[in-house]
Design a protein around this motif. Structure first.
Motif, PDB file in Angstrom:
ATOM      1  N   PHE A   1       0.886  -1.174   0.000  1.00  0.00           N
ATOM      2  CA  PHE A   1       0.000   0.000   0.000  1.00  0.00           C
ATOM      3  C   PHE A   1       0.915   1.212   0.000  1.00  0.00           C
ATOM      4  O   PHE A   1       1.363   1.635   1.062  1.00  0.00           O
TER       5      PHE A   1
ATOM      6  N   THR B   1       3.811   1.202   2.447  1.00  0.00           N
ATOM      7  CA  THR B   1       3.606   0.109   3.397  1.00  0.00           C
ATOM      8  C   THR B   1       3.688  -1.229   2.680  1.00  0.00           C
ATOM      9  O   THR B   1       2.920  -1.480   1.751  1.00  0.00           O
TER      10      THR B   1
ATOM     11  N   ALA C   1       2.662  -4.565   3.084  1.00  0.00           N
ATOM     12  CA  ALA C   1       1.772  -5.333   3.948  1.00  0.00           C
ATOM     13  C   ALA C   1       2.061  -6.826   3.863  1.00  0.00           C
ATOM     14  O   ALA C   1       2.029  -7.526   4.868  1.00  0.00           O
TER      15      ALA C   1
ATOM     16  N   PRO D   1       0.572 -11.360  14.871  1.00  0.00           N
ATOM     17  CA  PRO D   1       0.164 -10.185  15.645  1.00  0.00           C
ATOM     18  C   PRO D   1      -0.627  -9.213  14.783  1.00  0.00           C
ATOM     19  O   PRO D   1      -0.591  -9.287  13.553  1.00  0.00           O
ATOM     20  N   SER D   2      -1.318  -8.315  15.429  1.00  0.00           N
ATOM     21  CA  SER D   2      -2.143  -7.338  14.735  1.00  0.00           C
ATOM     22  C   SER D   2      -1.286  -6.512  13.771  1.00  0.00           C
ATOM     23  O   SER D   2      -0.189  -6.092  14.115  1.00  0.00           O
ATOM     24  N   GLY D   3      -1.783  -6.317  12.557  1.00  0.00           N
ATOM     25  CA  GLY D   3      -1.074  -5.491  11.586  1.00  0.00           C
ATOM     26  C   GLY D   3      -0.018  -6.237  10.793  1.00  0.00           C
ATOM     27  O   GLY D   3       0.760  -5.626  10.067  1.00  0.00           O
ATOM     28  N   CYS D   4       0.024  -7.570  10.898  1.00  0.00           N
ATOM     29  CA  CYS D   4       1.086  -8.310  10.215  1.00  0.00           C
ATOM     30  C   CYS D   4       0.692  -8.676   8.791  1.00  0.00           C
ATOM     31  O   CYS D   4       1.483  -9.250   8.054  1.00  0.00           O
ATOM     32  N   GLY D   5      -0.536  -8.368   8.387  1.00  0.00           N
ATOM     33  CA  GLY D   5      -0.928  -8.605   7.005  1.00  0.00           C
ATOM     34  C   GLY D   5      -1.873  -9.780   6.798  1.00  0.00           C
ATOM     35  O   GLY D   5      -2.097 -10.196   5.665  1.00  0.00           O
ATOM     36  N   LYS D   6      -2.455 -10.279   7.872  1.00  0.00           N
ATOM     37  CA  LYS D   6      -3.359 -11.428   7.750  1.00  0.00           C
ATOM     38  C   LYS D   6      -4.581 -11.085   6.909  1.00  0.00           C
ATOM     39  O   LYS D   6      -4.926 -11.808   5.962  1.00  0.00           O
ATOM     40  N   SER D   7      -5.225  -9.979   7.256  1.00  0.00           N
ATOM     41  CA  SER D   7      -6.423  -9.596   6.503  1.00  0.00           C
ATOM     42  C   SER D   7      -6.082  -9.316   5.058  1.00  0.00           C
ATOM     43  O   SER D   7      -6.871  -9.624   4.157  1.00  0.00           O
ATOM     44  N   THR D   8      -4.919  -8.750   4.832  1.00  0.00           N
ATOM     45  CA  THR D   8      -4.509  -8.444   3.466  1.00  0.00           C
ATOM     46  C   THR D   8      -4.396  -9.730   2.654  1.00  0.00           C
ATOM     47  O   THR D   8      -4.880  -9.803   1.519  1.00  0.00           O
TER      48      THR D   8
HETATM   49  N1  LIG Z   1      -6.128  -0.114   2.546  1.00  0.00           N
HETATM   50  C1  LIG Z   1      -4.927   0.059   3.129  1.00  0.00           C
HETATM   51  N2  LIG Z   1      -4.169   1.136   2.854  1.00  0.00           N
HETATM   52  C2  LIG Z   1      -2.970   1.309   3.430  1.00  0.00           C
HETATM   53  N3  LIG Z   1      -2.415   0.460   4.299  1.00  0.00           N
HETATM   54  C3  LIG Z   1      -3.112  -0.651   4.620  1.00  0.00           C
HETATM   55  C4  LIG Z   1      -4.407  -0.899   4.063  1.00  0.00           C
HETATM   56  N4  LIG Z   1      -4.859  -2.082   4.554  1.00  0.00           N
HETATM   57  C5  LIG Z   1      -3.901  -2.521   5.399  1.00  0.00           C
HETATM   58  N5  LIG Z   1      -2.849  -1.678   5.433  1.00  0.00           N
HETATM   59  C6  LIG Z   1      -1.616  -1.863   6.199  1.00  0.00           C
HETATM   60  O1  LIG Z   1      -1.106  -3.130   5.905  1.00  0.00           O
HETATM   61  C7  LIG Z   1      -0.630  -3.773   7.069  1.00  0.00           C
HETATM   62  C8  LIG Z   1      -1.327  -5.099   7.277  1.00  0.00           C
HETATM   63  O2  LIG Z   1      -2.680  -4.866   7.580  1.00  0.00           O
HETATM   64  P1  LIG Z   1      -3.710  -6.029   7.841  1.00  0.00           P
HETATM   65  O3  LIG Z   1      -3.621  -7.021   6.756  1.00  0.00           O
HETATM   66  O4  LIG Z   1      -5.033  -5.412   8.064  1.00  0.00           O
HETATM   67  O5  LIG Z   1      -3.173  -6.655   9.193  1.00  0.00           O
HETATM   68  P2  LIG Z   1      -3.875  -7.705  10.169  1.00  0.00           P
HETATM   69  O6  LIG Z   1      -5.134  -8.161   9.557  1.00  0.00           O
HETATM   70  O7  LIG Z   1      -2.857  -8.804  10.323  1.00  0.00           O
HETATM   71  O8  LIG Z   1      -4.077  -7.022  11.466  1.00  0.00           O
HETATM   72  C9  LIG Z   1      -0.832  -2.807   8.212  1.00  0.00           C
HETATM   73  O9  LIG Z   1       0.371  -2.131   8.437  1.00  0.00           O
HETATM   74  C10 LIG Z   1      -1.873  -1.868   7.697  1.00  0.00           C
HETATM   75  O10 LIG Z   1      -1.703  -0.592   8.238  1.00  0.00           O
END
Ligand SMILES: Nc1ncnc2c1ncn2[C@@H]1O[C@H](COP(=O)(O)OP(=O)(O)O)[C@@H](O)[C@H]1O
Ligand SMILES: [Mg+2]
Lengths: 333, 353
Positions: free
Chosen positions: B12, B15, B17, B36-43
């Motif tokens: 991103f 970033t 991700a 951990p939170s923010g490690c890119g799982k949702s991505t």
């Molecule tokens: N739409 C987006 N735009 C910019 N940065 C993003 C976006 N979505 C996620 N990120 C960044 O990508 C990283 C991984 O996010 P995310 O996959 O949501 O983590 P998790 O689900 O593991 O908590 C984080 O640093 C987050 O800030």
């Protein structure tokens, strides 16, 4: 006097005191003998105070606070409603009654609808009414449609220039309607629509402000809903009408109501573009009526009563949504 | 369905991700995406769903490249943390909506939704609105809605995070039960290691957008590939002692040293972290130069054993001690290490020896 006695005496002073005060204030604008009403109000206030002094329990205090609040609110309501009452009562007065001094508070005969008959015979109010309905319905329906589409695009879709376009639109909100009137007028004349009902609808088939309101509402709907639907094969169009619009119904209703009221009351624009009598809408018709009937205020009041009635009805039917909308948008209705 | 990611990358802007993420998942399993939170799982999950376009790399479903396929053609079911139910529809309306979109006839829709409701134990809730349901019930509806169209892959993004602790326990068993029953390949995102350990067939552990390890839960615990994996899993957390590898011994900065089985694997003199699970200490009756002489700071009773908070060579650590030993705060306890649950990680890179 013991405590109990004090309490009873206090209550006995307090209750009639509050009653007297309230009645005095209510009768103040209506009664013939104003001094009596003032005396009643003041006496009531004094009795209430004395009663409170004697019986200062918690219950009496909250009761007093509530009473004071309601009295003030009632007073406000009386002040706000008085012009309406005046209009309605004048509509039933004869010409002679209208010219009484001091003015009478109520007509002699509440069932004498002669003024309405005369007013409707003098000017084609039925025609005006039809025109108003056509104009309001068209512009409200089309505005709702364009608002929904615009709000969806700005809240959900991704396209190049979206942010710039949106700020551009928002900055257009700063331009007052009075300035747009000139260019709008020229446009309408140029495309040959002046003095038609189209001219009354065309400039009002979209609204940046309502789009902005609805966009904010749409933006508050969680992304998850959209992606769940998309993953299931839902198209944007279907998602908009099946999910977003039903969820946004309260906001949409508010927008439609506010728009309908503004459209119904619109005066300046019809005054500019409409010449022919048969194309007038109600507020404009009413205005020309004043010049036609001259000093016959009772006829004017009769006509006015009819003109405001649909909006008053609408208000009572959709009171909650209008109040919510005004509170949410921070706008005047 | 077999899911395979090859060099999956998502940036991103600045970033990063997800970075060069490659893993092949087995068919019919419940796989936890843990980190951990923010490690890119949702991505990662959103790229699998087709919600997010990838920056680089490929995704294969059963060997077919789906990287460019739009979400609706991937045959997946999605469940979000906040349930994402349609608030204006009843439970039945929510569950049948995916079928309605696919133009499934109405009685078929209702039949399948009812069947789904039966599987989820919520037949009685069908004509309620989401607002009239508890969090757990709402999540059940969301899962039913995701499963009703028989997806090839079920994706759940922290589905239990909004529930309270007791319900979370109940729901995770429920999800496991349904997964076993339907045999649908499921990817379950969570940041809770205990949750992941308890329900998954395999765990994908991530950190800062990089894959750390892909393994069975017990393997992850018993054979962590690196320092992060060892630190992330286990409760109480693993004990770390900084020091260097000596001749069969582990030597700490204070000069304290003790015998350490398996340390021969580490090149002599290398700076390492000795990581020891709390259950890998053995209390010794007698003092010996090859044992750790640790000071007992405090004790917590855990029924059959005790958790001791100890100190050795300037480092505090926790150890399970058998109840019969009868230790007391303030005394010195002599400890040796088991072979199992003892790891050596490079102090600089975190790699395991
Ligand atoms: N739409 C987006 N735009 C910019 N940065 C993003 C976006 N979505 C996620 N990120 C960044 O990508 C990283 C991984 O996010 P995310 O996959 O949501 O983590 P998790 O689900 O593991 O908590 C984080 O640093 C987050 O800030
Ligand atoms: Mg997440």
């Amino acid at each position: 006097m013991d405590k109990r006695g004090k309490k009873i005496a206090g209550t006995m002073l307090y209750v009639p005191g509050v009653l007297l005060m309230v009645l005095g204030i209510i009768y103040l604008p209506i009664t013939a003998s104003m001094s009596l009403a003032v005396a009643a109000a003041l006496g009531g206030a004094a009795m209430t105070a004395a009663g409170l002094y004697l019986n200062h329990s918690h219950k009496t205090k909250t009761l007093t606070a509530r009473t004071v609040r309601y009295v003030l609110l009632s007073l406000g309501a009386v002040i706000m409603m008085f012009p309406f009452y005046w209009m309605l009562s004048s509509a039933f007065k004869t010409s002679a009654e209208m010219n009484l001094f001091p003015p009478s508070m109520a007509p002699n005969n509440w069932f004498d609808y002669g003024n309405f008959v005369v007013a409707f015979e003098t000017a084609p109010f039925a025609r005006y009414f039809m025109n108003s309905v056509i104009v309001v319905l068209s512009s409200v329906v089309i505005t709702a449609f364009t608002t929904i589409l615009g709000a969806f695009a700005f809240s959900r879709l991704k396209f190049p220039g979206k942010e710039i376009l949106f700020s551009l639109l928002l900055s257009m909100m700063m331009v007052p309607f009075e300035i747009l009137v000139i260019t709008n007028y020229q446009t309408i004349v140029k495309i040959g629509l002046s003095d038609t009902l189209y001219a009354l609808v065309l400039p009002f088939i979209s609204s940046i402000f309502y789009t902005y309101i609805l966009r904010n509402f749409f933006s508050s709907i969680p992304d998850g809903l959209y992606w769940s639907a998309r993953v299931d094969g839902c198209t944007n169009w279907r998602y908009l009408w099946k999910i977003m619009v039903p969820i946004g119904r309260p906001a949409l209703m508010t927008i439609i109501l506010l728009n309908a009221m503004a459209s119904w009351n619109s005066f300046m624009w019809p005054l500019l573009v409409i010449k022919r009598d048969t194309n007038r809408t109600l507020p404009f018709g009413l205005y020309s009526f004043t010049t036609e009937v001259g000093a016959n205020n009772e006829l004017l009041m009769a006509a006015s009563s009819v003109v405001v009635m649909p909006m008053i009805l609408l208000f009572f039917l959709a009171r909650k949504q209008i109040v919510n909308g005004v509170a949410r948008g921070g706008i005047k209705g | 369905m077999r899911v395979e990611m090859k060099g999956l990358t998502k940036h991103f802007g600045p970033t990063k991700a997800v970075n060069d993420f490659s893993v092949a998942l087995d068919d019919g399993e419940l796989i936890c995406l843990l980190g951990p939170s923010g490690c890119g799982k949702s991505t990662v999950l959103n790229m699998l769903a087709g919600i997010l376009p990838v920056t680089g790399g490929q995704i294969f479903f059963d060997g077919e490249d789906v990287t460019a396929l739009p979400p609706e053609q991937r045959g997946i079911g999605l469940v979000f943390q906040n349930y994402a139910l349609y608030p204006h529809m009843t439970v039945l309306g929510n569950i049948t909506f995916p079928l309605e979109i696919q133009n499934v006839p109405k009685d078929e829709r209702i039949r399948r939704a009812t069947q789904m409701a039966h599987l989820m134990h919520m037949e009685k809730l069908l004509d309620r609105k989401p607002k009239q349901l508890s969090g757990g019930q709402q999540q059940r509806v969301a899962i039913a809605r995701a499963l009703v169209k028989n997806p090839r892959l079920l994706l759940l993004d922290e589905p239990l995070s909004n529930l309270d602790a007791r319900l979370r326990l109940e729901m995770r068993e429920e999800i496991r039960r349904i997964q076993l029953k339907t045999q649908v390949t499921t990817i379950f995102v969570t940041h809770d290691q205990e949750e992941a350990m308890s329900i998954s067939d395999h765990i994908v552990l991530m950190k800062d957008g990089y894959l750390q390890q892909y393994d069975k839960p017990q393997e992850l615990y018993n054979e962590p590939d690196n320092q992060f994996v060892a630190d992330f899993l286990g409760n109480p957390p693993i004990n770390n002692f900084p020091g260097i590898a000596g001749d069969g011994h582990f030597i700490m900065a204070s000069g304290a040293k003790f015998l350490c089985p398996g340390i021969q694997r580490v090149p002599q003199g290398r700076a390492i972290n000795l990581a020891v699970r709390s259950e890998s200490f053995v209390a010794q009756e007698q003092a010996a130069p090859q044992h750790m002489a640790a000071a007992v700071e405090s004790l917590y009773q855990l029924g059959k054993e005790e958790m001791a908070l100890l100190e050795f060579g300037g480092t505090s650590f926790r150890a399970y001690i058998a109840y019969e030993i009868g230790i007391k705060p303030g005394q010195t306890l002599h400890l040796s290490l088991k072979e199992r649950g003892v790891f050596f990680f490079d102090a600089a890179t975190g790699d395991r020896y």
